[in-house]
Design a protein around this motif. Structure first.
Motif: not given
Length: 476
Positions: A265-280
């Protein structure tokens, strides 16, 4: 022993009986072949042209459309490109995982960092090789295993297997590509590999000699191992220095990073976390990679059994490479069920056989060798493995299938490759069902969706160990 006749005046018959090629025999062949108009035409055309482009079977090409009636559709996600590297297994893995990421984050274009996994695999493979050098330090250098492990084709390879990437994912997680982008040496890995191979052979010799001297002074192996491993850690610092200089320093597995992106939807979003958290939490989806296993078709060995390969791995002490062997139709039926369930399928094959990267077609009839050379291919799948004519050289992803409405059987499969969007049909390949039978060796299946009898074989453990140089030890 040379059994050729020693008499220079020996007749052609005597020479021929000895097994040597003689001129009269060659002249006889020529007199027979030259009378065949097909061979005369082949000699005219093929001496000045590429074999494959000259022998392309137009009928087969027309009968192989890139059309499928069951497809996992992510058309806007870019086709990936491993460039001049052997990282297809990492690209196939991240191509499977990114389907989950794109769904979870509601995005239309996305790519995971293959280079991030490549870095950690390279580092651990170096350690794995040096541990094998220590473990086998008492074997002579000309022992077949030592020679095999140190051969250029096996040492510091880019390739890998499913269980090996699970080892990396579980320990380090994964990150979006813009968090750890490509470097020159990840895309063109040969110079890096050659450098690592030389240093690792040197390191192995140092460790072998140290172990031998320590053992002479103290027969207690554990005392020797402690000292040798301390030296190995010093040597591994050199490996780490080389890899970080050429690939870049990756983000630590348990430190947070910020991923900014636009959703559909062309909405800007921020994801914050560790590589392990992104994986899981983002990439694993409903079927985590650690809960999936390899199912193979190896006609040389008994079906319904579990197999592994001696000394094959990347993380020392990590998850072993395991295969459940079964009939080819079980692989096909499982692929169809997975595609219908919306699950892309990692698979291992011998992609170079009877295929065109330009057309993106894998078809046993794609090239008309029979007309051009008056030959037929007679090896069975079992014999191709036994003679090393074929093995698992490449990993890709099946993301579609075309089912014949009359028979209910698969006709062809849609394949996502990692050779960029200029090969095949904008990066997509088509594999016929007959080609699948002959050159597909492996698929990866979530345990929750796998045939129950195969899951039981996998979970019961106690695998048969194949030799380190067995074809099933080939890395995609």
């Amino acid at each position: 022993m040379d059994t050729r006749p020693t008499n220079p005046n020996a007749t052609d018959a005597a020479w021929s009986a000895s097994g040597a090629l003689v001129q009269t025999l060659i002249e006889n062949w020529e007199s027979q072949i030259v009378s065949d108009p097909r061979i005369r035409l082949s000699r005219t055309v093929l001496a000045s042209n590429d074999i494959h482009s000259s022998l392309l079977n137009r009928t087969a090409q027309i009968s192989d459309p890139h059309v499928f009636n069951h497809v996992i559709d992510f058309k806007t996600s870019p086709r990936t490109d491993q460039k001049s590297s052997g990282r297809c297994w990492l690209f196939a893995t991240t191509n499977v995982l990114r389907y989950q990421v794109m769904t979870k984050l509601n995005i239309s274009e996305f790519e995971l960092s293959q280079s991030y996994l490549f870095f950690w695999d390279k580092l651990h493979k170096a350690n794995y090789y040096l541990e094998l050098a220590i473990e086998n330090a008492e074997k002579p250098l000309d022992d077949r295993l030592i020679y095999f492990l140190s051969d250029t084709a096996n040492l510091s390879r880019d390739g890998g297997q499913w269980d090996m990437v699970v080892n990396i994912l579980e320990q380090y997680g994964v990150v979006p590509k813009n968090i750890y982008p490509e470097s020159y040496s990840s895309s063109y890995s040969r110079p890096l590999n050659e450098l690592l191979q030389t240093k690792l052979r040197e390191h192995a010799m140092i460790l072998r000699e140290l172990y031998t001297s320590l053992k002479a002074d103290n027969p207690n192996r554990e005392v020797s191992l402690t000292t040798v491993r301390a030296r190995k850690e010093e040597l591994m610092k050199e490996v780490y220095t080389i890899i970080t200089a050429t690939l870049g320093v990756p983000p630590p597995a348990n430190e947070k990073f910020v991923y900014d992106y636009y959703d559909k939807d062309n909405k800007s979003i921020k994801w914050v976390g560790t590589p392990v958290e992104f994986y899981r939490n983002v990439a694993s989806g409903d079927y985590p990679p650690s809960d999936s296993f390899s199912v193979i078709n190896d006609p040389r060995n008994e079906y319904g059994k579990l197999y592994t390969v001696e000394k094959l791995g990347n993380v020392w002490g990590g998850r072993p490479v395991l295969y459940v062997n079964t009939e080819i139709n079980t692989l096909k039926n499982t692929v169809v069920e997975l595609i219908k369930a919306g699950i892309p399928v990692f698979f291992g094959c011998h992609v170079e056989k009877h295929s065109s990267s330009t057309l993106g077609i894998m078809d046993l009839n794609l090239f008309d060798y029979e007309t051009a050379f008056n030959i037929k291919f007679g090896l069975t799948k079992k014999q191709r493995l036994e003679s090393r004519d074929s093995d698992m050289t490449h990993a890709m992803v099946i993301c579609g299938v075309h089912i014949d409405l009359d028979t209910g059987k698969p006709v062809r499969y849609k394949v996502e490759n990692s050779w960029g969007d200029t090969s095949g049909d904008k990066g997509w390949f088509m594999m016929t069902d007959d080609w699948f039978s002959e050159y597909v060796y492996q698929i990866v299946v979530p345990k929750a969706l796998a045939p129950k009898d195969l899951v039981k074989v996998y979970e019961d453990g106690n695998p048969t160990v194949l030799a380190a140089w067995d074809p099933m030890g080939a890395l995609a």
